[in-house]
Write a protein that holds these residues in place. Structure first.
Motif, PDB file in Angstrom:
ATOM      1  N   TRP A 123      55.366  42.683  20.792  1.00  0.00           N
ATOM      2  CA  TRP A 123      55.778  42.274  19.433  1.00  0.00           C
ATOM      3  C   TRP A 123      54.770  42.744  18.392  1.00  0.00           C
ATOM      4  CZ3 TRP A 123      57.306  36.716  21.355  1.00  0.00           C
ATOM      5  CH2 TRP A 123      58.610  36.749  21.855  1.00  0.00           C
ATOM      6  N   LEU A 124      53.483  42.646  18.705  1.00  0.00           N
ATOM      7  CA  LEU A 124      52.477  43.151  17.760  1.00  0.00           C
ATOM      8  C   LEU A 124      52.664  44.660  17.569  1.00  0.00           C
ATOM      9  CD1 LEU A 124      49.270  41.221  18.945  1.00  0.00           C
ATOM     10  CD2 LEU A 124      50.553  40.827  16.821  1.00  0.00           C
ATOM     11  N   GLY A 125      52.967  45.357  18.673  1.00  0.00           N
ATOM     12  CA  GLY A 125      53.186  46.805  18.617  1.00  0.00           C
ATOM     13  C   GLY A 125      54.398  47.157  17.779  1.00  0.00           C
ATOM     14  N   GLN A 126      55.365  46.252  17.723  1.00  0.00           N
ATOM     15  CA  GLN A 126      56.567  46.492  16.901  1.00  0.00           C
ATOM     16  C   GLN A 126      56.319  46.149  15.441  1.00  0.00           C
ATOM     17  OE1 GLN A 126      59.394  44.060  18.985  1.00  0.00           O
ATOM     18  NE2 GLN A 126      59.872  45.638  20.500  1.00  0.00           N
ATOM     19  N   GLY A 127      55.124  45.666  15.138  1.00  0.00           N
ATOM     20  CA  GLY A 127      54.782  45.417  13.740  1.00  0.00           C
ATOM     21  C   GLY A 127      54.832  43.967  13.320  1.00  0.00           C
ATOM     22  N   LEU A 128      55.132  43.056  14.237  1.00  0.00           N
ATOM     23  CA  LEU A 128      55.092  41.638  13.864  1.00  0.00           C
ATOM     24  C   LEU A 128      53.633  41.217  13.661  1.00  0.00           C
ATOM     25  CD1 LEU A 128      57.998  41.816  15.161  1.00  0.00           C
ATOM     26  CD2 LEU A 128      57.696  39.418  15.740  1.00  0.00           C
ATOM     27  N   THR A 129      53.441  40.251  12.789  1.00  0.00           N
ATOM     28  CA  THR A 129      52.095  39.728  12.582  1.00  0.00           C
ATOM     29  C   THR A 129      51.793  38.693  13.669  1.00  0.00           C
ATOM     30  OG1 THR A 129      52.867  37.889  11.233  1.00  0.00           O
ATOM     31  CG2 THR A 129      52.346  39.959  10.079  1.00  0.00           C
ATOM     32  N   PRO A 130      50.500  38.381  13.900  1.00  0.00           N
ATOM     33  CA  PRO A 130      50.173  37.301  14.840  1.00  0.00           C
ATOM     34  C   PRO A 130      50.886  35.990  14.497  1.00  0.00           C
ATOM     35  CG  PRO A 130      48.217  38.578  14.387  1.00  0.00           C
ATOM     36  CD  PRO A 130      49.285  39.109  13.464  1.00  0.00           C
ATOM     37  N   SER A 131      51.036  35.682  13.193  1.00  0.00           N
ATOM     38  CA  SER A 131      51.771  34.460  12.811  1.00  0.00           C
ATOM     39  C   SER A 131      53.209  34.509  13.312  1.00  0.00           C
ATOM     40  CB  SER A 131      51.848  34.312  11.292  1.00  0.00           C
ATOM     41  OG  SER A 131      50.601  34.141  10.741  1.00  0.00           O
ATOM     42  N   GLN A 132      53.855  35.649  13.104  1.00  0.00           N
ATOM     43  CA  GLN A 132      55.252  35.780  13.533  1.00  0.00           C
ATOM     44  C   GLN A 132      55.360  35.717  15.057  1.00  0.00           C
ATOM     45  OE1 GLN A 132      55.843  39.506  11.456  1.00  0.00           O
ATOM     46  NE2 GLN A 132      57.016  38.522   9.814  1.00  0.00           N
ATOM     47  N   VAL A 133      54.407  36.362  15.727  1.00  0.00           N
ATOM     48  CA  VAL A 133      54.409  36.330  17.192  1.00  0.00           C
ATOM     49  C   VAL A 133      54.203  34.897  17.683  1.00  0.00           C
ATOM     50  CG1 VAL A 133      53.140  37.057  19.245  1.00  0.00           C
ATOM     51  CG2 VAL A 133      53.624  38.715  17.432  1.00  0.00           C
ATOM     52  N   THR A 134      53.249  34.205  17.068  1.00  0.00           N
ATOM     53  CA  THR A 134      52.950  32.830  17.495  1.00  0.00           C
ATOM     54  C   THR A 134      54.174  31.936  17.290  1.00  0.00           C
ATOM     55  OG1 THR A 134      50.629  33.180  16.965  1.00  0.00           O
ATOM     56  CG2 THR A 134      51.343  30.888  17.163  1.00  0.00           C
TER      57      THR A 134
ATOM     58  N   ARG B 177      57.286  32.863  17.429  1.00  0.00           N
ATOM     59  CA  ARG B 177      58.254  33.164  18.501  1.00  0.00           C
ATOM     60  C   ARG B 177      57.834  32.509  19.812  1.00  0.00           C
ATOM     61  NH1 ARG B 177      60.475  39.406  18.373  1.00  0.00           N
ATOM     62  NH2 ARG B 177      61.368  39.336  16.273  1.00  0.00           N
ATOM     63  N   LEU B 178      56.544  32.618  20.123  1.00  0.00           N
ATOM     64  CA  LEU B 178      56.045  32.015  21.369  1.00  0.00           C
ATOM     65  C   LEU B 178      56.235  30.498  21.318  1.00  0.00           C
ATOM     66  CD1 LEU B 178      52.705  34.040  21.760  1.00  0.00           C
ATOM     67  CD2 LEU B 178      54.822  34.420  23.027  1.00  0.00           C
ATOM     68  N   ALA B 179      55.953  29.915  20.153  1.00  0.00           N
ATOM     69  CA  ALA B 179      56.068  28.455  20.001  1.00  0.00           C
ATOM     70  C   ALA B 179      57.513  28.008  20.173  1.00  0.00           C
ATOM     71  CB  ALA B 179      55.530  28.022  18.643  1.00  0.00           C
ATOM     72  N   GLY B 180      58.454  28.860  19.772  1.00  0.00           N
ATOM     73  CA  GLY B 180      59.869  28.536  19.951  1.00  0.00           C
ATOM     74  C   GLY B 180      60.214  28.376  21.414  1.00  0.00           C
ATOM     75  N   ARG B 181      59.738  29.282  22.247  1.00  0.00           N
ATOM     76  CA  ARG B 181      59.993  29.188  23.689  1.00  0.00           C
ATOM     77  C   ARG B 181      59.428  27.885  24.267  1.00  0.00           C
ATOM     78  NH1 ARG B 181      57.226  31.226  28.941  1.00  0.00           N
ATOM     79  NH2 ARG B 181      58.182  29.673  30.268  1.00  0.00           N
TER      80      ARG B 181
ATOM     81  N   VAL C 245      45.106  39.191  24.310  1.00  0.00           N
ATOM     82  CA  VAL C 245      45.015  37.853  24.894  1.00  0.00           C
ATOM     83  C   VAL C 245      44.445  36.925  23.809  1.00  0.00           C
ATOM     84  CG1 VAL C 245      44.021  36.479  26.775  1.00  0.00           C
ATOM     85  CG2 VAL C 245      44.566  38.902  27.139  1.00  0.00           C
ATOM     86  N   SER C 246      45.075  35.772  23.639  1.00  0.00           N
ATOM     87  CA  SER C 246      44.667  34.843  22.578  1.00  0.00           C
ATOM     88  C   SER C 246      44.485  33.458  23.202  1.00  0.00           C
ATOM     89  CB  SER C 246      45.754  34.835  21.485  1.00  0.00           C
ATOM     90  OG  SER C 246      45.277  34.199  20.329  1.00  0.00           O
ATOM     91  N   PRO C 247      43.339  33.248  23.867  1.00  0.00           N
ATOM     92  CA  PRO C 247      43.192  32.086  24.750  1.00  0.00           C
ATOM     93  C   PRO C 247      43.441  30.731  24.077  1.00  0.00           C
ATOM     94  CG  PRO C 247      41.460  33.657  25.194  1.00  0.00           C
ATOM     95  CD  PRO C 247      42.166  34.138  23.958  1.00  0.00           C
ATOM     96  N   ASP C 248      42.916  30.527  22.869  1.00  0.00           N
ATOM     97  CA  ASP C 248      43.076  29.189  22.284  1.00  0.00           C
ATOM     98  C   ASP C 248      44.528  28.960  21.857  1.00  0.00           C
ATOM     99  OD1 ASP C 248      40.459  28.736  22.834  1.00  0.00           O
ATOM    100  OD2 ASP C 248      39.748  28.731  20.767  1.00  0.00           O
TER     101      ASP C 248
ATOM    102  N   ILE D 120      54.349  40.158  26.193  1.00  0.00           N
ATOM    103  CA  ILE D 120      55.318  40.043  25.092  1.00  0.00           C
ATOM    104  C   ILE D 120      54.606  39.968  23.748  1.00  0.00           C
ATOM    105  CG2 ILE D 120      55.663  37.507  25.077  1.00  0.00           C
ATOM    106  CD1 ILE D 120      58.390  40.201  24.781  1.00  0.00           C
ATOM    107  N   ARG D 121      53.424  39.299  23.726  1.00  0.00           N
ATOM    108  CA  ARG D 121      52.648  39.287  22.470  1.00  0.00           C
ATOM    109  C   ARG D 121      52.315  40.722  22.055  1.00  0.00           C
ATOM    110  NH1 ARG D 121      48.603  36.015  23.658  1.00  0.00           N
ATOM    111  NH2 ARG D 121      49.247  34.348  22.231  1.00  0.00           N
ATOM    112  N   SER D 122      51.836  41.499  23.023  1.00  0.00           N
ATOM    113  CA  SER D 122      51.398  42.866  22.718  1.00  0.00           C
ATOM    114  C   SER D 122      52.576  43.721  22.293  1.00  0.00           C
ATOM    115  CB  SER D 122      50.701  43.464  23.943  1.00  0.00           C
ATOM    116  OG  SER D 122      49.634  42.611  24.321  1.00  0.00           O
TER     117      SER D 122
END
Ligand code: GDP
Ligand code: FO1
Ligand code: CA
Length: 321
Positions: A111-122, A124-128, A51-54, A107-109
């Motif tokens: 993607w992180l589990g698949q090896g994406l970095t938090p930057s890459q995950v963020t 993807r989330l920002a795209g949505r 969970v990444s609240p900010d 979905i964050r968890s």
């Protein structure tokens, strides 16, 4: 124009939303690019989910999906999963996890589990949430795990508890002895963070929590130096009015680190990098040895998007000198 902001959750998100509103409504400024460097020290793993609240508050607010009154979490939320967890006696129950919000954590968890970095995950989330189309780039401050903890009294001894336990479970009512930010001293700035500060035309410090939001971002090795060295003017907005936070517990955070609970006290934390500081009329007597102080011409309250936009516009005017 390139504008970079260092942000926490609700205060940072409302400010950046207002900034984008102002830019889009002003001829010649619509093309400006906004980069937001988000605090990730609030992050916590619950039920196996990251969970990444900010970051999420920024995504939901800038993407139009936030629960507006509360300032965090998703609009029109339900809590059926949490009720099931409670029925199993699963802990903790003091942290609200809404069903829609859980979608983000799952979905964050994954993607992180698949090896994406938090930057890459963020990204993807920002795209949505449509951030790229709005010319907003959202960067986590680091891809390394960082978690803010709070040292409190535990009988005769001291104990460190997670920041969220102190803030949410205890409402910051346990006197904090100090903050210990696990992983911060070894964290590397995420890709693009230092460049966003160095190459900016303006760097803004929104009215975010100076200790556990902006203070954590500035604690990532290299970030504070980048703000000191950038040619861009650095302009901040006070999160305190008359010595009190507009919301949340920044006063308790300042007390813990021995800094005066005032607009001047907060600005003092940025003394080495700040060019101008925007305060409410109630704090018009603020003087700073190294930065200009300006008083906003209406309450320094982000009561709606337009009011936040006027605060951001004032900050941009201050950057012009
Ligand atoms: P958090 O991570 O959700 O706590 O959000 P931030 O760290 O980004 O911002 C929290 C700070 O924003 C608090 O210290 C508040 O006092 C400040 N804040 C929230 N709303 C307003 C507002 O309308 N005006 C001002 N000046 N500060 C605000
Ligand atoms: N804040 C609360 O006061 N209570 C909660 O139960 C809570 C849950 C929560 C879940 C997801 C999320 O993104 C944010 C959440 N927040 C909650 C807000 C947040 O944890 C804090 O306000 C900040 O981390 C403090 O900056
Ligand atoms: Ca926060």
């Amino acid at each position: 124009m390139r504008i970079t902001a260092l942000a926490g959750g609700v205060g940072g998100a409302r400010f950046v939303r207002g900034l984008r509103h102002h830019l889009d409504a002003t001829p010649g400024l619509g093309e400006a690019e906004v980069t937001v460097v988000a605090n990730t020290g609030d992050d916590i793993t619950l039920f196996g989910l990251r969970v990444s609240p900010d970051v999420d508050t920024l995504l939901y607010t800038l993407g139009g999906g936030v629960e507006e009154q509360q300032g965090w979490g998703r609009a029109e939320e339900t809590h059926r999963v949490q009720a099931e967890l409670a029925a199993y006696g699963a802990l903790p129950q003091w942290f609200t996890l809404g069903d829609r919000d859980l979608g983000t954590h799952i979905i964050r968890s994954q993607w992180l589990g698949q090896g994406l970095t938090p930057s890459q995950v963020t990204a993807r989330l920002a795209g949505r949430w449509g951030l790229p189309e709005r010319r907003i780039t959202l960067l986590p401050m680091t891809d390394d795990p960082v978690e803010t903890h709070v040292v409190v009294a535990d009988g005769e001894r001291e104990a460190a508890i997670h920041f969220q336990e102190w803030w949410v479970r205890h409402g910051a009512s346990l006197p904090a002895h100090r903050f210990v930010v696990a992983g911060l001293d070894r964290a590397a700035p995420a890709p693009g963070v230092l460049e966003a500060v160095r190459d900016a035309d303006v760097v803004l410090l929104p009215p975010s929590n100076p200790v556990v939001s902006v203070g954590i971002v500035l604690g990532v090795p290299g970030v504070r130096e980048a703000l000191r060295e950038t040619a861009a003017p650095v302009v901040g907005v006070s999160p305190l009015i008359s010595g009190r936070p507009v919301r949340g517990h920044a006063d308790a955070c300042l007390r813990a680190i021995g800094v005066p609970e005032s607009a001047a006290g907060v600005a003092g934390l940025y003394e080495d990098l700040l060019d101008a500081w925007l305060v409410d009329a109630a704090d018009a007597d603020t003087t700073l040895p190294r930065a200009r102080v300006a008083v906003h011409d209406e309450p320094l309250l982000m009561s709606d998007v337009a009011a936040a936009g006027r605060i951001a516009a004032h900050a941009l005017r201050l950057a012009e000198g």
